[in-house]
Structures are given as C-alpha cells and as structure tokens.
Design a protein around this motif. Structure first.
Motif, mmCIF file in Angstrom:
data_model
loop_
_atom_site.group_PDB
_atom_site.id
_atom_site.type_symbol
_atom_site.label_atom_id
_atom_site.label_comp_id
_atom_site.label_asym_id
_atom_site.label_seq_id
_atom_site.Cartn_x
_atom_site.Cartn_y
_atom_site.Cartn_z
ATOM 1 N N VAL A 1 -10.374 -30.417 -23.861
ATOM 2 C CA VAL A 1 -10.475 -29.062 -23.314
ATOM 3 C C VAL A 1 -10.587 -28.033 -24.426
ATOM 4 O O VAL A 1 -11.323 -27.051 -24.303
ATOM 5 C CB VAL A 1 -9.292 -28.719 -22.387
ATOM 6 N N PHE A 2 -9.834 -28.233 -25.473
ATOM 7 C CA PHE A 2 -9.880 -27.248 -26.562
ATOM 8 C C PHE A 2 -11.227 -27.281 -27.270
ATOM 9 O O PHE A 2 -11.780 -26.248 -27.633
ATOM 10 C CB PHE A 2 -8.737 -27.484 -27.550
ATOM 11 N N GLU A 3 -11.779 -28.468 -27.411
ATOM 12 C CA GLU A 3 -13.098 -28.557 -28.051
ATOM 13 C C GLU A 3 -14.158 -27.911 -27.165
ATOM 14 O O GLU A 3 -14.998 -27.144 -27.642
ATOM 15 C CB GLU A 3 -13.450 -30.018 -28.326
ATOM 16 N N ALA A 4 -14.077 -28.179 -25.879
ATOM 17 C CA ALA A 4 -15.060 -27.592 -24.968
ATOM 18 C C ALA A 4 -14.908 -26.080 -24.899
ATOM 19 O O ALA A 4 -15.897 -25.340 -24.925
ATOM 20 C CB ALA A 4 -14.907 -28.202 -23.573
ATOM 21 N N ILE B 1 -17.595 -23.200 -26.024
ATOM 22 C CA ILE B 1 -18.077 -22.127 -25.147
ATOM 23 C C ILE B 1 -17.816 -20.764 -25.775
ATOM 24 O O ILE B 1 -18.685 -19.881 -25.806
ATOM 25 C CB ILE B 1 -17.411 -22.235 -23.754
ATOM 26 N N ALA B 2 -16.605 -20.594 -26.313
ATOM 27 C CA ALA B 2 -16.266 -19.308 -26.940
ATOM 28 C C ALA B 2 -17.243 -18.995 -28.065
ATOM 29 O O ALA B 2 -17.763 -17.877 -28.160
ATOM 30 C CB ALA B 2 -14.826 -19.344 -27.452
ATOM 31 N N GLU B 3 -17.497 -19.968 -28.889
ATOM 32 C CA GLU B 3 -18.400 -19.723 -30.018
ATOM 33 C C GLU B 3 -19.827 -19.510 -29.546
ATOM 34 O O GLU B 3 -20.570 -18.710 -30.121
ATOM 35 C CB GLU B 3 -18.298 -20.871 -31.021
ATOM 36 N N GLY B 4 -20.203 -20.221 -28.500
ATOM 37 C CA GLY B 4 -21.547 -20.031 -27.944
ATOM 38 C C GLY B 4 -21.728 -18.614 -27.423
ATOM 39 O O GLY B 4 -22.763 -17.975 -27.632
ATOM 40 N N VAL C 1 -20.635 -27.122 -17.240
ATOM 41 C CA VAL C 1 -20.320 -26.785 -18.634
ATOM 42 C C VAL C 1 -21.580 -26.427 -19.409
ATOM 43 O O VAL C 1 -21.598 -25.473 -20.175
ATOM 44 C CB VAL C 1 -19.611 -27.977 -19.316
ATOM 45 N N ALA C 2 -22.633 -27.171 -19.178
ATOM 46 C CA ALA C 2 -23.854 -26.976 -19.961
ATOM 47 C C ALA C 2 -24.462 -25.601 -19.738
ATOM 48 O O ALA C 2 -25.102 -25.042 -20.618
ATOM 49 C CB ALA C 2 -24.870 -28.057 -19.604
ATOM 50 N N ASP C 3 -24.215 -25.009 -18.538
ATOM 51 C CA ASP C 3 -24.803 -23.700 -18.230
ATOM 52 C C ASP C 3 -23.873 -22.549 -18.565
ATOM 53 O O ASP C 3 -24.255 -21.387 -18.439
ATOM 54 C CB ASP C 3 -25.124 -23.593 -16.723
ATOM 55 N N ALA C 4 -22.634 -22.877 -18.931
ATOM 56 C CA ALA C 4 -21.590 -21.852 -18.988
ATOM 57 C C ALA C 4 -21.976 -20.686 -19.901
ATOM 58 O O ALA C 4 -21.883 -19.524 -19.497
ATOM 59 C CB ALA C 4 -20.274 -22.474 -19.438
ATOM 60 N N VAL C 5 -22.412 -20.982 -21.104
ATOM 61 C CA VAL C 5 -22.681 -19.911 -22.061
ATOM 62 C C VAL C 5 -23.769 -18.978 -21.540
ATOM 63 O O VAL C 5 -23.601 -17.759 -21.514
ATOM 64 C CB VAL C 5 -23.073 -20.494 -23.433
ATOM 65 N N ALA C 6 -24.858 -19.543 -21.080
ATOM 66 C CA ALA C 6 -25.963 -18.705 -20.599
ATOM 67 C C ALA C 6 -25.558 -17.918 -19.365
ATOM 68 O O ALA C 6 -25.835 -16.716 -19.257
ATOM 69 C CB ALA C 6 -27.172 -19.584 -20.287
#
Length: 606
Positions: free
Chosen positions: A521-524, A528-531, A590-595
């Motif tokens: 979870v922390f890696e994910a 996301i935060a960095e993305g 997850v894959a769409d989260a940043v966008a």
RNA sequence: CGGGGUGUAGCGCAGUUUGGUCAGCGCAUCCGCUUUGGGAGCGGAGGGUCGCAGGUUCGAGUCCUGUCACCCCGACCA
C-alpha cells in the motif's frame, strides 16, 4: 491551459511540521480559530498575534496570490513600505495623536518616536508626492500586501480581529473627480472577482466613510453569525451597514385640528413603559391605546470633538426605539459620544432626568454666541428623521413628574437638525423603496472608499494641471483583510470534523492516505502521490507507517484538503478510492488514478 | 475602560471549600511487542520551581496580602 504548475509540491505527513490536536484549545470560541489551531495552521504567540505554520502559510500565500493578480489586472503596481515608520508623517496628518491607544508606538536608542503602521495612507501620499508632479503622470494606483499593527483593545476570535494582521491596501491617485470615480469602480469590480475566486460568499453594503471624510464608501462582508458588523438588506437589493442605514422620511402631517399642547401630571413616569401605562390610565385616546411610539424620548449625550471640546447633545427618538450608540457615533464622526454623566446633568439643571422635553432644548433653549458672532444652541438638539412636522408627541415637560401631551413638531418645537441614531430594526423600510429590511451579521473583509483630498491636502500632494496650475490630488483607499479573509474562509468552509477549503486556497489539492499493513500500500500510495506531483498537483501524503486508519482519516478531514485518495484494502482488487472532503467515495482502477485525479483537480480549479 | 471568568506537563482538565502519600488523570511524546478501513491494546519511560512576589504555619496548588497575565461579554476596526 491548466491551472496547475509544472510540478506540484509533495508534503509528507511523516516530516511535515505540523501537529494536530484532538481537543479544542480552551481559549478559542469560534470555529475558524479552533480549527486553524487544531489542524496546525497557526499557533498563538501573544494576544491577537499568531505564528504561521507551513500549512497556514500555504493558504495565506494562495489568497495573497489571487489578490495580487487581480490588483495587477486593474493596473495597480505593487510597492512595499516598512511596517516600522517614523512619527513625522503621522504627526503631519494629526493621526499620531488621533489614532490614540490603538497605535503601537516605540522609540529607538536616540529616543526618537516610531510606530508600527496601522495603515499607510501617509506613506503612499508622500511617496507619490516625492516622485510625481504632473497630471500627465496620473491616474496611478499603487498597492501593497503588508503586515499591519493595531493595539486593539480587545483582540478576539483568533484571526478575525488580531493585533497583527496582513492587509492589502491600495490607493488611487487622480486629479479629477471623474478619475476617482473610475478608479473606485475598477476596485469594486476587482474585489468582486477576488472574493468570487476565493469561493467566498459576499455582500456589498454601503458604509459610512465617517472620520476619513470621503464621499462614497462600501464594505464587502462575508455573512456569518460570528461577524462583528451588523448590516441590513432587502429582497429588493438594498444592503447597508447599520451605521449607514438611512431612514425614509415620512410625509409631513397636517396639524390644523391638533389640540393645543397641555401639561399633565405624570408621577413616577420616568420611564417610557411607566409613561405609556399612565397615559392610558389617566388620558386615554379615543381611537386606540397609547404606545411607546407616541412618546418622544430625549436622550442626553456628551460629545467630545477631536480638539477636545466637550458639549451636550440631546437626541430625540420615538419612545419605542433605543439610540444605537454605534450609529450615533458614526453620524457624529470624528467626534465621540458617550451617555451623559451625573456631572453633565449637574451643570444643566434644566435637564430633569426622566422628564426631558424639547422646550428647553435646541432652538427653544438657551443660545450661546461664538466669537465670530454666530449663535448656536447651548444644548444641541437633534431629532430622528421620523419626527416630521405635524407629528404629535407625549414628551417630557422639563418638570419632575410632568409630561406634555399633543406637543406638535413644527408647531410647538423645532430642532437643530436631524440625526441617524435610532436603532435599526428588522422590518424597517429601506430608503430606496425596496421593502422591509432584515438584519444579519458579517465579517468585514474589504472596504473601498473615496478618500478625496484629505490626505493630499494635509501632506501637500499636488500636481500641475493642463493650465500649469497646481491642483490637489484626489485619492481612493481600498483595503482587504487578507488574514481575516482566511479566517472567513475557514468559517464558511468547515463542518464538525474539520476544515474544508475551496481548492483555490487549500494548502494542497489532494490528500493521499495509505492504510493497511505491508509495503504494497505504501509503495502504491507513494507512486500515486509522486505521479500527481509530476502532473502539477499539490499533494499531502500521509506516509506515517504506524498510524491507524482512523487517525489518518480524522487528520485528513481536519486538514480540509478538497480531495482524498485512499490506498488500502481495495488495492488487492486493483482499485483505490477517491472522495471529496464532503462527498461520496468512488473507486478507480489504480492504473487510472493519477490521470483521473489530476483531471478532477483541474475541474475543481477551473 | 466597565462587567464576568481562568492561571497546575506541549494540549485539555481534576485537586483549592475542609492545609499533611497531592504532584495526579486523559491526549500528545519516547522505547518494546501486538494491531492496521474510522481517533488501537499491553508493558515501560520522559516531562510540571502548581502565573509571580511576599506572608501565616512544624508543613502551602490549598489560607492571607499584593501583583502580573490570559480568556469571554459590551464601547473601536481590514
């Protein structure tokens, strides 16, 4: 074009300089104060003086940026004066003494007087005088965003009324009245844009320019029950600070058939209530009962002029209304008023407490002649505008235990003038005919007014006009309480759980919470935060490893960042949650989260 | 300036009436183990000249005198 920067900031809660508090501070009363302290935005340093922590400073900077942009958009140029100023300029305008105890004063090692500026009219005026001398240089508008100091008698409500606060103040300089009108209107428009961009509901009310001696003046209020200003408004669009409310003047009444005034004994009727009861018992009206509104109450005040001279003033109002001291002082400004004391009554034996009437006041009373030969009333008498010619009153007979009935205004007595001093009540009619008013409270966030030539005259700011003649410049003065606007935003945007900033001023756009154990979870979440940051989004990332989910959610709600992204149990199914500060959660792959989250942020900022 | 109230650990509070195991509780902080989707559990630890100054007393958060500070409600202001 995106409202986002090329790269956002990443605030990791594990290292961010903040400590949230679970309990309200004992000395806070209002929500903005409690929550800004609890959420770690500010800390109290001294009464009315606050330290800005990283989160608070970010919000403050965003508000300042919006104000700055809109000021620049109307052609105002930014300058910056010292907060620490010498005495002389303020001596020149008389404000070194007039400002009184609210002025922070200090001395340097040579015992020269200095002050911490409460406002900068003098400095702006002198600066323009220093550099400009032609009408061709005008119009000019300058502004600054500065820390101001006022030694308030009673700081209150945290940032709402502090002794140190940030203010944007701007000044317009014109050589014609039309130019001033235009500058005023530009500011008014700019203020509307500023408060709209801040996401803040506002009401523009007409205000008193009062002691500043201007002509047109309006305040921008954020409606709030904890506000310090009372204003009125009507459904028809009238809005004014109570101090500026103008009473519609009724038509004069015919009094041909009015009986002659007659004095009646009214023992122990020193109060309006007692008087009305006694009048109904002993002198009943044929058509209806007497009410307090049939009586004329004459209230004695001691008025002190700026030069220190003190005189008595009697204000006559219908007996069903109180005199509103704030309205009275606004009407008398720059003089100050206070209820008359025993010493004042002792000097004027003609004033019989409880039985004061018009026949010893104003034109009916003793007159004094000034050195220049003009005469004036020994006791100035001003009437409420409702007391129009022909109205009949029960009022004091200036003899203990006696009142006079059927005393007709315009026939039996006159006054030295009228005054807006009676209290304003819900249901009173607005002067523009737009109907009955309602009363509400608001936080004054901005004030614009036409200062006119007062400071330019006092400090000798003149320019040469087309004919080579020196003309005094006319100025406008426009303020926004930046720190106060921040508090007003907190007042308007919170719930029982915490703050809820509009995206435009929030310390960050997205709050990412990692919950659960294990490194995934922390890696994910970190990814996301960095993305998001790479897309220009400002992110608070709760990366604290051993903090329970409940604490993280509670802190997120307390901090009030508009969008929450939760990376936790859904990760096993390849989803994360997104939810607005006050709204329903939805899941995203997850894959769409940043966008997707970036797009939501852009939507919020649009 | 008028009225009301409060000063005890970083924060929130109890204890003061009835002097003597009264230097305490909760949160926060630190260490260890457990826990991990709504303010966790167990065990351990650090931290306070009880606002300040005098006084009474064998002994004072506690009683007396003085003083300072702060908060809240009213008169001023972005």
């Amino acid at each position: 074009m995106s409202a986002l920067a090329r790269r956002g900031d990443l605030l990791r809660l594990s290292t961010l300089f903040v400590r949230t508090l679970r309990e309200d501070p004992a000395d806070a009363e209002v929500a903005s104060h409690k929550l800004l302290i609890r959420a770690g935005y500010i800390r109290r340093t001294a009464p009315g003086i606050y330290t800005w922590l990283p989160l608070g400073l970010r919000v403050l900077a965003k508000i300042e940026a919006i104000v700055r942009e809109e000021m620049q958009a109307i052609g105002a140029q930014e300058v910056h004066f010292p907060a620490l100023l010498p005495r002389e300029p303020y001596e020149a305008t008389g404000r070194w003494t007039e400002y009184g105890p609210n002025l922070f004063r200090l001395q340097d090692r040579k015992r020269a007087d200095y002050l911490l500026a409460p406002t900068h009219e003098e400095m702006f005026t002198l600066l323009v005088k220093d550099l400009y001398s032609s009408y061709k240089d005008l119009p000019l508008t300058l502004f600054q965003i500065q820390t101001k100091y006022r030694d308030e008698a009673r700081p209150r409500a945290g940032l709402i009324r502090g002794r140190e606060f940030v203010m944007k103040d701007s000044y317009s300089f014109d050589h014609t009245d039309a130019g001033l009108d235009a500058a005023y209107q530009r500011h008014r428009d700019a203020y509307e844009r500023i408060f709209t961009r801040l996401g803040l509901e506002y009401v523009i009310v007409s205000a008193m320019s009062g002691a500043m001696g201007g002509s047109r003046s309006e305040e921008f209020l954020s409606p709030s029950p904890i506000g310090e200003d009372t204003f009125v408004r009507t459904a028809g669009g009238y809005a004014a600070n109570v101090e500026a409310v103008v009473t519609p003047v009724p038509d004069a009444v015919a009094y041909d058939d009015a009986p002659a005034a007659h004095v009646e004994p009214t023992p122990d009727a020193g109060t309006i209530d007692a008087l009305v009861a006694l009048a109904n018992a002993n002198h009943p009206r044929p058509d209806r009962a007497w009410t307090a509104a049939d009586t004329l109450k004459n209230v004695v005040f001691a008025v002190t002029q700026p030069d220190g001279t003190r005189g008595l003033l009697v204000v006559g109002v219908p007996g069903d209304r109180e005199v509103d001291l704030k309205r009275l002082e606004a009407a008398l400004a720059p003089a100050e008023a206070e209820p008359a004391g025993d010493a004042d009554f002792a000097k004027h034996p003609e004033l019989v407490k409880g039985y004061i009437g018009p026949l010893v006041l104003g034109p009916q009373g003793a007159q004094v002649t000034a050195e220049d030969g003009t005469t004036s009333s020994a006791i100035r008498y001003l009437l409420d505008p409702r007391v129009v010619p022909g109205t009949r009153w029960i009022t004091g007979a200036n003899v203990a235990d006696h009142h006079v009935f059927d005393l007709v205004a315009g026939r039996d007595f006159a006054a030295d003038g009228t005054i807006e001093a009676a209290e304003v009540r819900a249901g009173d009619l607005a002067p523009d005919g737009s109907g009955p008013v309602e009363l509400a409270r608001g936080i004054e966030m901005g004030h614009i007014f036409q200062l006119g030539r007062k400071y330019a005259e006092a400090l000798g700011l003149k320019v040469l006009d087309e004919n080579g003649k020196a003309v005094t410049v006319t100025m406008g003065s426009y303020g926004i309480g930046v720190t106060r606007a921040l508090a007003a935003l907190a007042e308007a945007n919170h719930d029982e759980r915490g703050l809820a900033w509009p995206a435009q001023v929030a310390p960050a756009h997205v709050h990412v919470v990692a919950t659960g154990k294990g490194t995934e979870v922390f890696e994910a979440a970190a990814s996301i935060a960095e993305g998001l940051v790479a897309h220009g989004v400002e992110v608070v990332y709760d990366d604290r490893p051993k903090v329970s989910p409940g604490v993280k959610f509670a802190d997120a709600e307390l901090l009030g960042v508009p969008l929450l992204v939760v990376v936790g149990r859904g990760l096993a199914d390849g989803v994360v949650e997104v939810r607005p500060r006050a709204g329903e959660a939805e899941t995203l792959p997850v894959a769409d989260a940043v966008a997707a989250v970036t797009a939501r942020v852009e939507g919020l900022l649009a």
